[in-house]
Design an enzyme around this catalytic site. Structure first.
Site, mmCIF file in Angstrom:
data_model
loop_
_atom_site.group_PDB
_atom_site.id
_atom_site.type_symbol
_atom_site.label_atom_id
_atom_site.label_comp_id
_atom_site.label_asym_id
_atom_site.label_seq_id
_atom_site.Cartn_x
_atom_site.Cartn_y
_atom_site.Cartn_z
ATOM 1 N N ASP A 237 4.081 -37.813 20.372
ATOM 2 C CA ASP A 237 5.032 -36.778 19.997
ATOM 3 C C ASP A 237 4.947 -36.653 18.484
ATOM 4 O O ASP A 237 4.467 -37.563 17.796
ATOM 5 C CB ASP A 237 6.458 -37.110 20.477
ATOM 6 C CG ASP A 237 7.348 -35.871 20.460
ATOM 7 O OD1 ASP A 237 6.947 -34.846 19.866
ATOM 8 O OD2 ASP A 237 8.466 -35.913 21.029
HETATM 9 C C1 BGC Z 1 9.249 -32.551 20.295
HETATM 10 C C2 BGC Z 1 8.143 -32.183 21.269
HETATM 11 C C3 BGC Z 1 7.328 -31.052 20.704
HETATM 12 C C4 BGC Z 1 6.783 -31.471 19.353
HETATM 13 C C5 BGC Z 1 5.957 -30.401 18.679
HETATM 14 C C6 BGC Z 1 8.743 -32.784 18.898
HETATM 15 O O1 BGC Z 1 9.791 -32.900 17.995
HETATM 16 O O2 BGC Z 1 9.921 -33.704 20.756
HETATM 17 O O3 BGC Z 1 8.677 -31.839 22.520
HETATM 18 O O4 BGC Z 1 6.299 -30.700 21.583
HETATM 19 O O5 BGC Z 1 7.882 -31.766 18.480
HETATM 20 O O6 BGC Z 1 6.771 -29.359 18.260
#
Ligand code: BGC
Length: 746
Positions: A237
């Site tokens: 993530d």
């Molecule tokens: C989120 C993800 C997301 C990623 C990219 C993170 O903060 O938890 O779900 O895909 O950012 O934006």
């Protein structure tokens, strides 16, 4: 992407041609949304972007929390809505549409779906997740991933794992026992991995039992790859990496977004120091190159998508997502032509159709329920309140009451203001703003025929006010076509078919995580174990406002002719469903399994299968639901494996978890379960063991034999570990014999 790059990469040759520096570089993003390329070897960079209920491709300034704009894309209902459809075929079609939109924008991977369990109703991201039930989430996640990937575009199954809150999401440790992980928090991931092989899996920010998901080798390699057979790539993530070298060893292939070279240096240093093997690096690089390879065919420029057709699909999805909770006296569908309908509530004009954060889509257009109702019938509108205000506006209330007084029916659009729920923080409570409830009361004082339409990403308390409304349509967040779809449902153009994928409790205090959400001092204890959602309310025999699986239709269905055939550890459930009402409609038949004879605690009942059937008035169809071995298995804490204990199982077939229409008992042969003995096993456990029991029985002589089998005190004696008994003076079996027997019988 230029023509010469479109050729497939020869991955093994490239891995040997790359320098260690280039390889370490490939394991890091190049910016917010791209992997790195290696120009000299013709390795292109590919783009990954959010979603997942639409595409959020940022063309200009980049961030990962939805701050900056993105290109227009169809905003389908977020997962909370899609889950209420209980319709895998529809999700596959939506997935294919999402895939086409990605291709039009040359996006290789759409970052979703999110399939974490709804442990608490207050999780700020519940709108992005499917359900409180792993079986339902797994089935629907599989369908969506298969749909997206059928267009040659990848997905990122997220957030792996036990990411069930936003508070302290980047550091909190979810402290959860293995059986609960295996039976509740991992199965939806397992189902999607085995059923759809998502191109990527995104590890979560949090720790699990103290270990960051981003460096948990047990999770990312032992379970995900070795047990489930996962073939794809694991991506972090955004910002989830703790120690990059530990991550590579654990199975975290790609760090996102770019670490600015920091991660690369850590990898190079660790290889130089001999604490990380180059083999681990090569494996991760291979997976990055495999991903690029898969993406190449879909990245030809100039592919468009049909904006109008996707909007029509979004409307179909939205109508299927709403759940008719209540409809006293058949208030809905609205009778038109007999005087104006009072439409009250700002949400009718300014719909809330998605949640905030990284999933926020810039829609191609937005329908409002007000416009759609106006186009169909005579409407008087009053906004009633200001969405983000905590105070009533007396003038708006007065106008709303006046509109309701003169109308046959008042339709009230109530809901949660956007600031109440978002990625990044959890909800403070489960209630609607008080001034909205006051408005409902004021309207209901002057008009008996009130229908409420709700807009919320996760459940809200309805018990204190629902008696003031004859009908309630739970509209979740329905995407860009939600307004028109809501009008379709209210007017009966479409017959509601949605079913709750999460329980609506009577009050927040009834939910299983009270006292253990969102945790404290870096830990959140999953003390309720297996009992989340309906499993908890059933176990505690608590009334709920609306049970899991509930959802009304404008017609009625009857169930009959239940027939269950069994295998060793499987069953096939068949029944006949009849549309006993006057309109065509769709019913979702739910099959729950209970295991009353288990040697471990098992929930009262668990959803193990479902089937959807559309019927004309008076029509009947035979419906079949297959129950595989896992439908009956539990994760055996001692065997550390899926186990089906032979014996009786209950099969319950219903229209909701609390509207069981038919049930029966089946007997399955199951597995030969032999619980392994340890030095700590009780005398009872030894006696229950097929071989060791025999040995012990013949070894027990004299006073101790009589004591152990004494009708009064025997039970107490047999509860003592055999090794402790062996130390009692005169016990006929020695400690050494017990220790040897453990070896012999295990
Ligand atoms: C989120 C993800 C997301 C990623 C990219 C993170 O903060 O938890 O779900 O895909 O950012 O934006």
């Amino acid at each position: 992407m230029s023509e010469e790059r479109a050729a497939a990469l020869d991955v093994p040759t490239l891995v040997s041609a790359l320098t260690l520096e280039e390889k370490a570089g490939l394991l890091d993003g190049s910016d917010f949304w791209h992997t790195q390329g290696v120009e000299r070897l013709g390795i292109p960079a590919v783009m990954v972007t959010d979603g997942p209920h639409g595409l959020r491709k940022q063309a200009g300034e980049a961030d990962h929390v939805g701050l900056h704009d993105s290109v227009p894309a169809t905003c389908f209902p977020p997962a909370a809505g899609l889950a209420s459809t209980w319709n895998p075929d529809l999700l596959t079609r939506i997935g294919a549409a999402l895939g086409r939109e990605c291709r039009a924008e040359e996006v290789a991977v759409l970052l979703g779906p999110g399939i974490n369990m709804k442990r608490s109703p207050l999780c700020g991201r519940n709108f992005e997740y499917f359900s409180e039930d792993p079986n339902l989430a797994g089935e629907l996640g599989t369908a969506l991933v298969n749909g997206i990937q059928s267009e040659g575009v990848g997905t990122s199954l997220k957030h792996f794992a036990a990411n069930n809150q936003e508070t302290d999401r980047m550091t909190v440790s979810a402290d959860v026992d293995e059986r609960t992980l295996r039976e509740i928090y991992l199965p939806a991931f397992e189902r999607v991995v085995t059923g759809a092989q998502p191109w990527t899996v995104m590890c979560s920010y949090n720790r699990i039992n103290g270990v960051y998901a981003s460096e948990d080798r047990w999770l990312l390699t032992d379970v995900l790859r070795d047990e489930w057979g996962y073939q794809g790539l694991v991506v972090s993530d955004w910002g989830a990496v703790n120690e990059r070298d530990a991550g590579v060893h654990a199975g975290l292939d790609l760090e996102m977004p770019s670490s600015g070279g920091g991660g690369t240096t850590v990898i190079l240093d660790a290889v130089a120091a001999g604490t990380l093997s180059e083999k681990d690096v090569d494996l991760a690089v291979t997976r990055v190159l495999d991903l690029v390879n898969k993406a190449i065919p879909a990245l030809a420029p100039g592919q468009g998508f049909d904006v109008d057709a996707h909007h029509v699909l979004a409307r179909e999805a939205a109508a299927a997502s709403a759940v008719l909770l209540k409809n006293d006296g058949g208030l809905l569908p609205l009778a038109t032509g007999g005087g104006p309908i009072a439409v009250i509530g700002e949400f009718a004009r300014s719909p809330r159709f998605q949640g905030a954060g990284s999933s926020q889509v810039n829609p191609t257009r937005v329908d409002t329920a007000l416009d759609a109702l106006r186009a169909a019938t005579d409407v008087v509108f009053a906004p009633g309140f200001v969405i983000e205000s905590e105070q009533a506006d007396p003038a708006l209330v007065e106008a709303a009451v006046a509109a309701a007084r003169d109308a046959e029916v008042a339709v009230l659009f109530l809901g949660l203001p956007p600031s109440y729920e978002s990625e990044g923080y959890d909800r403070a409570h489960m209630d609607l703003p008080q001034h909205q409830i006051d408005l409902l009361n004021a309207v209901a004082d002057v008009n008996d025929n009130v229908a409420v339409v709700l807009s919320n990403g996760s459940v809200v308390t309805v018990a204190p006010w629902q008696h003031r409304a004859k009908a309630i349509l739970e509209g979740w967040l329905l995407g860009q076509a939600g307004g028109a779809a809501t009008a379709d449902l209210l007017l009966g153009v479409v017959n509601p078919a949605g079913k709750l994928a999460e329980t609506v409790p009577v009050r927040y205090a009834d939910n299983p995580t009270v006292g253990a959400f969102p945790g404290e001092h870096g830990h959140v204890r999953y003390g309720e174990g297996l009992l989340i959602g309906y499993r908890w309310y059933d176990a505690h025999q608590l009334d709920v406002a609306y049970p899991f699986g509930h959802g009304l239709s404008y017609t009625t269905f009857s169930y009959g002719d239940l027939d269950v055939t069994t295998g060793t550890d499987t069953a096939q459930v068949s029944l006949t469903v009849t549309n006993s009402g006057a309109r065509a409609g769709t019913e979702t038949v739910q099959v729950y399994v209970s295991d009353p004879q288990a040697s471990v605690y098992r929930p009262e009942q668990e959803l193990r299968g479902f089937a959807q059937v559309t019927l004309e008035p008076g029509e009947s169809k035979r419906v079949t639901v297959e129950l595989d071995r896992r439908a009956f298995a539990f994760w055996h804490p001692a065997l550390r494996n899926w186990t089906v204990e032979g014996g009786e199982f209950g099969i319950r077939v219903g229209s909701s978890s609390r509207d069981i229409r038919m049930d029966t008992t089946i007997t399955l042969e199951g597995d030969d379960v032999v619980t392994p003995l340890t030095v700590e096993s009780t005398a009872d456990a030894w006696l229950a063991h097929p071989a060791a029991g025999e040995w012990l029985r013949t070894s027990l002589t004299g006073a101790f034999h009589d004591m152990l089998f004494d009708p009064k005190n025997g039970q107490m004696m047999r509860a003592i570990p055999l090794v402790r008994l062996s130390r009692f003076p005169g016990f006929p079996v020695s400690e050494t014999q017990v220790t040897e027997a453990v070896q012999r019988f295990s």
